[in-house]
Write a protein that holds these residues in place. Structure first.
Motif, PDB file in Angstrom:
ATOM      1  N   ILE A 149       0.846  -1.201   0.000  1.00  0.00           N
ATOM      2  CA  ILE A 149       0.000   0.000   0.000  1.00  0.00           C
ATOM      3  C   ILE A 149       0.878   1.247   0.000  1.00  0.00           C
ATOM      4  CG2 ILE A 149      -0.246  -0.082   2.533  1.00  0.00           C
ATOM      5  CD1 ILE A 149      -3.010   1.269   2.145  1.00  0.00           C
ATOM      6  N   ALA A 150       0.469   2.243  -0.805  1.00  0.00           N
ATOM      7  CA  ALA A 150       1.117   3.564  -0.821  1.00  0.00           C
ATOM      8  C   ALA A 150       2.624   3.469  -1.034  1.00  0.00           C
ATOM      9  CB  ALA A 150       0.794   4.328   0.470  1.00  0.00           C
ATOM     10  N   THR A 151       3.051   2.611  -1.939  1.00  0.00           N
ATOM     11  CA  THR A 151       4.484   2.477  -2.216  1.00  0.00           C
ATOM     12  C   THR A 151       4.988   3.759  -2.872  1.00  0.00           C
ATOM     13  OG1 THR A 151       3.904   1.329  -4.265  1.00  0.00           O
ATOM     14  CG2 THR A 151       4.488  -0.018  -2.388  1.00  0.00           C
ATOM     15  N   SER A 152       5.839   4.466  -2.161  1.00  0.00           N
ATOM     16  CA  SER A 152       6.201   5.820  -2.583  1.00  0.00           C
ATOM     17  C   SER A 152       7.503   5.877  -3.360  1.00  0.00           C
ATOM     18  CB  SER A 152       6.314   6.721  -1.346  1.00  0.00           C
ATOM     19  OG  SER A 152       7.316   6.224  -0.480  1.00  0.00           O
ATOM     20  N   PHE A 153       7.749   7.049  -3.926  1.00  0.00           N
ATOM     21  CA  PHE A 153       8.978   7.457  -4.597  1.00  0.00           C
ATOM     22  C   PHE A 153       9.206   6.825  -5.965  1.00  0.00           C
ATOM     23  CE2 PHE A 153      10.098   8.573  -0.152  1.00  0.00           C
ATOM     24  CZ  PHE A 153      10.173   9.945  -0.371  1.00  0.00           C
ATOM     25  N   GLY A 272      -3.965   5.881   4.365  1.00  0.00           N
ATOM     26  CA  GLY A 272      -4.763   4.772   4.856  1.00  0.00           C
ATOM     27  C   GLY A 272      -3.962   3.597   5.357  1.00  0.00           C
ATOM     28  N   TYR A 273      -2.656   3.808   5.582  1.00  0.00           N
ATOM     29  CA  TYR A 273      -1.799   2.695   5.988  1.00  0.00           C
ATOM     30  C   TYR A 273      -1.368   2.753   7.452  1.00  0.00           C
ATOM     31  CZ  TYR A 273       1.604   6.343   4.788  1.00  0.00           C
ATOM     32  OH  TYR A 273       2.281   7.538   4.692  1.00  0.00           O
ATOM     33  N   GLU A 274      -1.816   3.764   8.202  1.00  0.00           N
ATOM     34  CA  GLU A 274      -1.438   3.852   9.609  1.00  0.00           C
ATOM     35  C   GLU A 274      -2.604   4.406  10.423  1.00  0.00           C
ATOM     36  OE1 GLU A 274       1.974   6.318   9.857  1.00  0.00           O
ATOM     37  OE2 GLU A 274       0.875   8.187   9.605  1.00  0.00           O
ATOM     38  N   VAL A 290     -15.690   2.284   0.220  1.00  0.00           N
ATOM     39  CA  VAL A 290     -14.870   2.015  -0.962  1.00  0.00           C
ATOM     40  C   VAL A 290     -14.772   0.512  -1.206  1.00  0.00           C
ATOM     41  CG1 VAL A 290     -12.545   2.168  -1.928  1.00  0.00           C
ATOM     42  CG2 VAL A 290     -13.536   4.145  -0.763  1.00  0.00           C
ATOM     43  N   GLU A 291     -14.549  -0.240  -0.132  1.00  0.00           N
ATOM     44  CA  GLU A 291     -14.348  -1.685  -0.296  1.00  0.00           C
ATOM     45  C   GLU A 291     -15.624  -2.382  -0.751  1.00  0.00           C
ATOM     46  OE1 GLU A 291     -11.250  -4.236  -0.549  1.00  0.00           O
ATOM     47  OE2 GLU A 291     -11.160  -2.191   0.238  1.00  0.00           O
ATOM     48  N   ARG A 292     -16.766  -1.834  -0.404  1.00  0.00           N
ATOM     49  CA  ARG A 292     -18.045  -2.408  -0.838  1.00  0.00           C
ATOM     50  C   ARG A 292     -18.335  -2.114  -2.307  1.00  0.00           C
ATOM     51  NH1 ARG A 292     -21.569  -0.695   4.510  1.00  0.00           N
ATOM     52  NH2 ARG A 292     -21.784  -2.793   5.392  1.00  0.00           N
ATOM     53  N   SER A 293     -17.655  -1.158  -2.869  1.00  0.00           N
ATOM     54  CA  SER A 293     -17.990  -0.664  -4.202  1.00  0.00           C
ATOM     55  C   SER A 293     -17.396  -1.527  -5.313  1.00  0.00           C
ATOM     56  CB  SER A 293     -17.493   0.774  -4.362  1.00  0.00           C
ATOM     57  OG  SER A 293     -16.092   0.801  -4.606  1.00  0.00           O
ATOM     58  N   THR A 294     -17.799  -1.217  -6.540  1.00  0.00           N
ATOM     59  CA  THR A 294     -17.277  -1.913  -7.727  1.00  0.00           C
ATOM     60  C   THR A 294     -15.934  -1.360  -8.182  1.00  0.00           C
ATOM     61  OG1 THR A 294     -18.448  -0.389  -9.215  1.00  0.00           O
ATOM     62  CG2 THR A 294     -19.609  -2.416  -8.554  1.00  0.00           C
ATOM     63  N   ALA A 295     -15.454  -0.294  -7.553  1.00  0.00           N
ATOM     64  CA  ALA A 295     -14.160   0.275  -7.950  1.00  0.00           C
ATOM     65  C   ALA A 295     -13.046  -0.749  -7.754  1.00  0.00           C
ATOM     66  CB  ALA A 295     -13.861   1.528  -7.128  1.00  0.00           C
ATOM     67  N   ILE A 296     -12.054  -0.721  -8.614  1.00  0.00           N
ATOM     68  CA  ILE A 296     -10.865  -1.559  -8.457  1.00  0.00           C
ATOM     69  C   ILE A 296      -9.944  -0.853  -7.470  1.00  0.00           C
ATOM     70  CG2 ILE A 296      -8.871  -2.568  -9.630  1.00  0.00           C
ATOM     71  CD1 ILE A 296     -10.578  -2.574 -12.210  1.00  0.00           C
ATOM     72  N   LYS A 297      -9.609  -1.550  -6.393  1.00  0.00           N
ATOM     73  CA  LYS A 297      -8.835  -0.910  -5.328  1.00  0.00           C
ATOM     74  C   LYS A 297      -7.349  -1.202  -5.478  1.00  0.00           C
ATOM     75  CE  LYS A 297     -13.117  -1.771  -3.792  1.00  0.00           C
ATOM     76  NZ  LYS A 297     -14.022  -2.769  -4.420  1.00  0.00           N
ATOM     77  N   CYS A 298      -6.553  -0.199  -5.177  1.00  0.00           N
ATOM     78  CA  CYS A 298      -5.097  -0.338  -5.174  1.00  0.00           C
ATOM     79  C   CYS A 298      -4.569   0.198  -3.848  1.00  0.00           C
ATOM     80  CB  CYS A 298      -4.470   0.437  -6.332  1.00  0.00           C
ATOM     81  SG  CYS A 298      -2.666   0.329  -6.356  1.00  0.00           S
ATOM     82  N   PRO A 299      -4.435  -0.649  -2.810  1.00  0.00           N
ATOM     83  CA  PRO A 299      -4.725  -2.078  -2.856  1.00  0.00           C
ATOM     84  C   PRO A 299      -6.132  -2.371  -2.356  1.00  0.00           C
ATOM     85  CG  PRO A 299      -3.636  -1.576  -0.799  1.00  0.00           C
ATOM     86  CD  PRO A 299      -3.790  -0.256  -1.534  1.00  0.00           C
ATOM     87  N   SER A 300      -6.645  -3.545  -2.720  1.00  0.00           N
ATOM     88  CA  SER A 300      -7.824  -4.073  -2.041  1.00  0.00           C
ATOM     89  C   SER A 300      -7.425  -4.372  -0.597  1.00  0.00           C
ATOM     90  CB  SER A 300      -8.301  -5.347  -2.738  1.00  0.00           C
ATOM     91  OG  SER A 300      -7.243  -6.297  -2.780  1.00  0.00           O
ATOM     92  N   ILE A 301      -8.400  -4.519   0.266  1.00  0.00           N
ATOM     93  CA  ILE A 301      -8.071  -4.646   1.683  1.00  0.00           C
ATOM     94  C   ILE A 301      -7.349  -5.962   1.977  1.00  0.00           C
ATOM     95  CG2 ILE A 301     -10.156  -5.747   2.608  1.00  0.00           C
ATOM     96  CD1 ILE A 301      -9.854  -2.940   4.517  1.00  0.00           C
ATOM     97  N   HIS A 302      -7.618  -7.009   1.190  1.00  0.00           N
ATOM     98  CA  HIS A 302      -6.902  -8.262   1.416  1.00  0.00           C
ATOM     99  C   HIS A 302      -5.466  -8.180   0.915  1.00  0.00           C
ATOM    100  CE1 HIS A 302      -9.193  -8.504  -2.303  1.00  0.00           C
ATOM    101  NE2 HIS A 302      -8.484  -9.508  -2.743  1.00  0.00           N
ATOM    102  N   TYR A 303      -5.196  -7.332  -0.084  1.00  0.00           N
ATOM    103  CA  TYR A 303      -3.801  -7.053  -0.465  1.00  0.00           C
ATOM    104  C   TYR A 303      -3.073  -6.363   0.694  1.00  0.00           C
ATOM    105  CZ  TYR A 303      -3.545  -8.068  -5.537  1.00  0.00           C
ATOM    106  OH  TYR A 303      -3.461  -8.677  -6.764  1.00  0.00           O
ATOM    107  N   GLN A 304      -3.755  -5.402   1.332  1.00  0.00           N
ATOM    108  CA  GLN A 304      -3.118  -4.700   2.443  1.00  0.00           C
ATOM    109  C   GLN A 304      -2.833  -5.655   3.597  1.00  0.00           C
ATOM    110  OE1 GLN A 304      -5.027  -1.064   3.658  1.00  0.00           O
ATOM    111  NE2 GLN A 304      -3.621  -0.711   5.370  1.00  0.00           N
TER     112      GLN A 304
END
Length: 494
Positions: A149-153, A272-274, A290-304
Motif C-alpha cells: 500500500i502507498a508504495t512511494s517514490f 490509509g496505511y497507519e 470504498v471496499e463495498r464498491s465496484t471500484a478496483i482498489k489499489c490495494p484491495s483490503i486483502h492485499y493490504q
C-alpha cells in the motif's frame, strides 16, 4: 559489529570548491525536475524544497540487482495468491488481531465485504519489495519487507538516474554513466492504473487518489497524475481524503462509488496505511464504503492484509512457500532472500524467539504491523520492549527479524538548509523494486516489474524513511563483485 565497505564510484573527498559548485548545480537540477518535497516544519503549499538526496550514486552489486528485478513478478504472484487465501490470512493474523486494533479494523472490513459478497473481484497491486545486502551471507540481498500500500517514490526515483548522470558529467566522470540502470518506475506504475481503468470498462469513469490531509511528498504523488493525464487525457483524477470520501461520495444501486455523478473505476491509496490516518469512525466508514464498491482498489483490503509483517514472517516458515508456489527453482530463490523471521506468539517457538532476542538484542529488529517508517525497534529498545511485553499479549502484534548488516559506502548527503559543504559520511543503501499486478483470484491479467528506487541513510541511523526525514534518495551504480572480496575489517573494495 564490524561492517564491510564498498568504495565510492569516484575518489573522495571531492575538493571543496568543486564540491560546493556541483552541489549548487545539483540542487537547482533537483528543484527544476521535481525532486522535491514540502517542508514539514514550515509548511507552505506554495513552496517546494529539495528532497534529501545522495550526491553520488551508490555502488550496488549488479548480480544482486538483477536478481531482485527478476524475482519481482514471482513475488507479485506470490502475494496475489496469499491475499486470496482467506484461511491462511485468518490463521496467520488471528493472534495479532486480538491485540492490534488497527489490523483488526482492516480485517473486520474484509470480513464484512466477504459476507456481503465481493462486488469487484479485480485487484490492482502497485507493490515494492525492499532489500538490504547482507555482508555475512556471501553478499546476497535479503528482503526487508514487502509493501502493498502507498508504495512511494516511484515517480521521483524515475528522475534520479538523470540527475546522477548530470552530476557525474559535471565532475568529469561521464565514463561511469554506463553502469547506471535506466528507471521507468513512473510510467510503469501509471500504466498499471490505466490498465485497471480499462478493465473496469466504463468510459465516463474517473480515478480517485486517496491522500492525506497534508501531502508533504506532493511531487511524487502529482507526477502520477501528470503522467496519467499525458498518456490518457480522457481519464479524470480526483484527490480526496478519507474524510472527504465519507462526506462527498455515495454508493448507487449498482454498488458503484460515485463522485460528482461519475463512477470511480480505480481507487489508488496514498494514505490509509497507519492508525493516525483514521482519526474517527468517519474514515473507517469511508474505507468500508470504498471496499463495498465496484471500484478496483489499489490495494484491495486483502492485499493490504497480505502486506503485514505477520504474513512476511509466516511465509518464511517451513513448507509455507511450497504451499503457494510448489517445489521448484523459483521457490528456492524466494526462500534465499529471506532472513531470520520469528513469531512472538505465546507458544514454544515464540518463547524461544523471546529468549534469543533477550540474549543478544543487537542481532534483531522488532517490527509492528505498520507501514510508513519510524515504527521499528533496535538494540536496547528491543530488549526493553520484550521485557515489558514478555507476559502481555501485546507482543503477538510484533515479529522479530534478524538484523541485516549491509556494507558501508562513503558519500555526501545533500539536504535543504544544511551547512555547506557537507561532510563525507558512511551510508547504507536499501533497494526497492516496483511491481504491478492486476487480477482476480483465478486469473492474472498483468504482472511485471516496472522500476526501482535506492534509498540511503546514515550508517548509524536505525530508520531510513525519506518521507519521515531520515533517509536520502539515491541511484544504484552497478558493480561486479563476483571476483572481489569485501573485507569485514574496513578495507575498501576498489
Amino acid at each position: 559489529m564490524s561492517q564491510a565497505r564498498l568504495a565510492s564510484c569516484i575518489p573522495l573527498p571531492i575538493e571543496q570548491k568543486t564540491l560546493v559548485n556541483v552541489i549548487e548545480k545539483a540542487k537547482d537540477w533537483a528543484l527544476m525536475h521535481g525532486v522535491g518535497m514540502r517542508d514539514r516544519k514550515h509548511f507552505n503549499k506554495d513552496v517546494i524544497q529539495i528532497a534529501p538526496f545522495a550526491l553520488l550514486p551508490s555502488p550496488f552489486p549488479k548480480a544482486e540487482f538483477e536478481k531482485a528485478v527478476e524475482l519481482q513478478p514471482i513475488l507479485n504472484e506470490l502475494m496475489h495468491k496469499v491475499a486470496h487465501d482467506d484461511d491462511f490470512l485468518m490463521n496467520t493474523l488471528q493472534n495479532a488481531l486480538q491485540v492490534d486494533e488497527f489490523t483488526a479494523n482492516l480485517y473486520d472490513i474484509w470480513m464484512k465485504v466477504r459476507k456481503e459478497q465481493v462486488t469487484q473481484s479485480l485487484s490492482l497491486g502497485l507493490f515494492r519489495s525492499d532489500y538490504l545486502m547482507q555482508q555475512h551471507e556471501d553478499r546476497k540481498i535479503k528482503q526487508v519487507e514487502f509493501n502493498t500500500i502507498a508504495t512511494s517514490f516511484g515517480a521521483i526515483a524515475s528522475y534520479l538516474p538523470s540527475m546522477s548522470r548530470y552530476i557525474l558529467r559535471q565532475l568529469g566522470h561521464g565514463d561511469l554513466i554506463k553502469n547506471m540502470p535506466e528507471n521507468r518506475a513512473l510510467s510503469g506504475l501509471c500504466a498499471g492504473i490505466i490498465e485497471a481503468y480499462d478493465l473496469f470498462g466504463v468510459p465516463t469513469a474517473v480515478v480517485l487518489f486517496v491522500v492525506e490531509e497534508v501531502s508533504y511528498n506532493i511531487c511524487d504523488q502529482r507526477f502520477h497524475e501528470f503522467e496519467i493525464s499525458e498518456k490518457r487525457p480522457d481519464i479524470m483524477i480526483h484527490r480526496k481524503t478519507l474524510t472527504e470520501i465519507n462526506e462527498e461520495t455515495e454508493l448507487n444501486d449498482k454498488k458503484q462509488l460515485v463522485i460528482d455523478g461519475k463512477p470511480v473505476a480505480v481507487v489508488y491509496y496514498r494514505s490509509g496505511y497507519e492508525p493516525a490516518q483514521y482519526p474517527s469512525t468517519k474514515e473507517w466508514d469511508a474505507r468500508l464504503k470504498v471496499e463495498r464498491s465496484t471500484a478496483i482498489k489499489c490495494p484491495s483490503i486483502h492485499y493490504q492484509l497480505a502486506g503485514t509483517k505477520k504474513v512476511q514472517q509466516a511465509l518464511a516458515g517451513p513448507g509455507v512457500l511450497e504451499k503457494f508456489m510448489g517445489c521448484g527453482a523459483s521457490t528456492s530463490r524466494v526462500r534465499d532472500i529471506f532472513t531470520g523471521l520469528y513469531s512472538l506468539d505465546f507458544d514454544e517457538s515464540g518463547e524461544r524467539a523471546v529468549e534469543m532476542a533477550l540474549a543478544d538484542a543487537d542481532r534483531f529488529v522488532l517490527k509492528p504491523q505498520r507501514e510508513g517508517g519510524g515504527n521499528n525497534m533496535y538494540g536496547a529498545d528491543v530488549r526493553d520492549a520484550l521485557l515489558r511485553m514478555r507476559h502481555s499479549r501485546e507482543r503477538a502484534a510484533y515479529i522479530l527479524m534478524e538484523r541485516i548488516l549491509p556494507p558501508l559506502v562513503p558519500g555526501y548527503v545533500v539536504r535543504p538548509n544544511a551547512a555547506m559543504p557537507p561532510p563525507v559520511v558512511d551510508l547504507v543503501s536499501e533497494l526497492g523494486i516496483y511491481g504491478v499486478i492486476i487480477g482476480t483470484k483465478d486469473k492474472v491479467y498483468h504482472n511485471r516489474q516496472v522500476g526501482h528506487v535506492l534509498r540511503s541513510k546514515l550508517a548509524d541511523a536505525n530508520e531510513g524513511g525519506v518521507a519521515a526525514g531520515l533517509g536520502a534518495l539515491d541511484s544504484p551504480y552497478l558493480i561486479d563483485i563476483r571476483h572481489k572480496k569485501i573485507s569485514k575489517y574496513n578495507t575498501k573494495l576498489l
